[in-house]
Write an enzyme that holds these catalytic residues in place. Structure first.
Site, short mmCIF file in Angstrom:
data_model
loop_
_atom_site.label_atom_id
_atom_site.label_comp_id
_atom_site.label_asym_id
_atom_site.label_seq_id
_atom_site.Cartn_x
_atom_site.Cartn_y
_atom_site.Cartn_z
N LYS A 10 0.93 -1.32 -0.06
CA LYS A 10 0.03 0.09 0.17
C LYS A 10 0.75 1.19 -0.24
O LYS A 10 2.05 1.20 0.27
CB LYS A 10 -0.88 0.08 1.27
CG LYS A 10 -0.20 -0.09 2.68
CD LYS A 10 0.08 1.34 3.24
CE LYS A 10 0.75 1.18 4.54
NZ LYS A 10 1.73 2.54 4.75
N ASP A 138 -1.54 -2.21 10.29
CA ASP A 138 -1.95 -2.11 8.85
C ASP A 138 -2.40 -3.51 8.54
O ASP A 138 -2.78 -3.67 7.11
CB ASP A 138 -0.49 -1.90 8.13
CG ASP A 138 -0.24 -0.46 8.13
OD1 ASP A 138 -1.01 0.40 8.63
OD2 ASP A 138 0.99 -0.23 7.89
#
Ligand code: ATP
Length: 298
Positions: A10, A138
């Site tokens: 990401k 995350d």
């Protein structure tokens, strides 16, 4: 039987970080965008736990034992589902290690998906998300993929529907930055008093429409000054990426990977070519619109 699951890296198109709370965490507001760069985890039943790591990126920092977050994910899922079987995990890494792209989190998420399928646990999305949040801030996004707004520690997610992908160049730096060290430097510099309550509507509209020109001036990362303070060469790299034609350059998460925003795929290719001519390792990628859960293979 053997199951392979994958999870993407990401970047944070926007990252706003509040001051350290008494809980020891920083509250966040972030625009998570998965990119088309995937780690793979293959799991098969075995007599004892083992973990192998290979990949297209330098994996020197990746532990091969219970310190690996994929191993911890296997343990957490086994406990949740009451399984006592050991597994052999093979990780194939394409996401830069310690680069601010959530590579370890991707491996943890892919391990949850692979073992849920291998052991036929049949866990629903919200149970998997709950387990993911115990493994790292995350990991829920790595399990979700695509695009989402993250709040609290980044683990409270709201999905964002993307109509058109954005195009990027990625420049992985030689060194690594520890996430903890970057947050400590952020606290030392000048943490913001409070986190915005919502993403600016103009930011959200540009993100969803894949409108790079409208998004470029709105890109923001509160951790960038701290990452640059610890690794000053990142400032030069940002200038080089913008000089090569990117509409904006920014640090991904806590860095040190930097990304540049391009107008379209062709423009990303041109920027990459110009950067490579200057001897800078550069990859071209785009927003990933795929759901990691739907990519399982047996
Ligand atoms: P984030 O963006 O979530 O802060 P990151 O992308 O900066 O993370 P990672 O690639 O997840 O960083 O690695 C951070 C550290 O975690 C590594 O230096 C390594 O020691 C440890 N680690 C544990 N498991 C893994 C894994 N499966 N892959 C990579 N690193 C791992």
């Amino acid at each position: 039987m053997e199951v392979t699951a994958s999870s993407p890296g990401k970047i944070n198109l926007g990252l706003w970080v509040g001051a350290l709370e008494s809980s020891g965490y920083h509250p966040l507001l972030t625009a998570f965008q998965a990119v088309d760069l995937w780690d793979f985890v293959t799991a098969r039943s075995d007599d004892q736990m083992s973990l192998e790591v290979k990949g297209s990126v330098d994996c020197g920092l990746v532990p091969h034992d219970e310190r690996n977050v994929a191993w911890q994910a296997a343990r957490a899922l086994a406990k949740h589902c009451g399984k006592e079987e050991a597994v052999a995990l093979q990780i194939s890494k394409n996401i830069p290690v310690a680069g601010g792209m959530a590579g370890g989190s991707a491996d943890a998420a892919a391990t949850l998906l692979a073992l849920d399928a291998l052991w036929e646990c049949g866990l629903d999305d919200s149970t998997l998300q709950q387990l993911a949040s115990t493994l790292g801030s995350d990991v829920p996004f790595s399990l979700h993929g695509q695009a989402a707004i993250g709040r609290d520690r980044g683990d409270a997610l709201t999905a964002v529907a993307i109509e058109k992908p954005l195009h990027f160049v990625l420049c992985p730096s030689e060194g690594a930055l520890s996430t903890g060290a970057v947050y400590a430097e952020y606290d030392r510099l000048s943490p913001r008093a409070s986190v915005p309550t919502a993403i600016d509507p103009a930011f959200l509209a540009a993100w969803q429409a894949g409108d790079a020109e409208a998004l470029a001036p709105l890109i923001h990362n509160d951790l960038q000054p701290a990452a640059i303070s610890l690794m000053p060469e990142l400032e030069t790299l940002a200038t080089q990426i913008e000089k090569a034609g990117a509409l904006r350059a920014a640090v991904s998460g806590s860095g040190p990977t930097m990304w540049g925003l391009a107008l379209n795929a062709e423009h990303a290719g041109e920027i990459a070519q110009a950067l490579r001519a200057d001897g800078i390792t550069t990859w071209v990628t785009q927003s990933s619109l795929e759901n990691p859960r739907l990519r399982l293979s047996r």
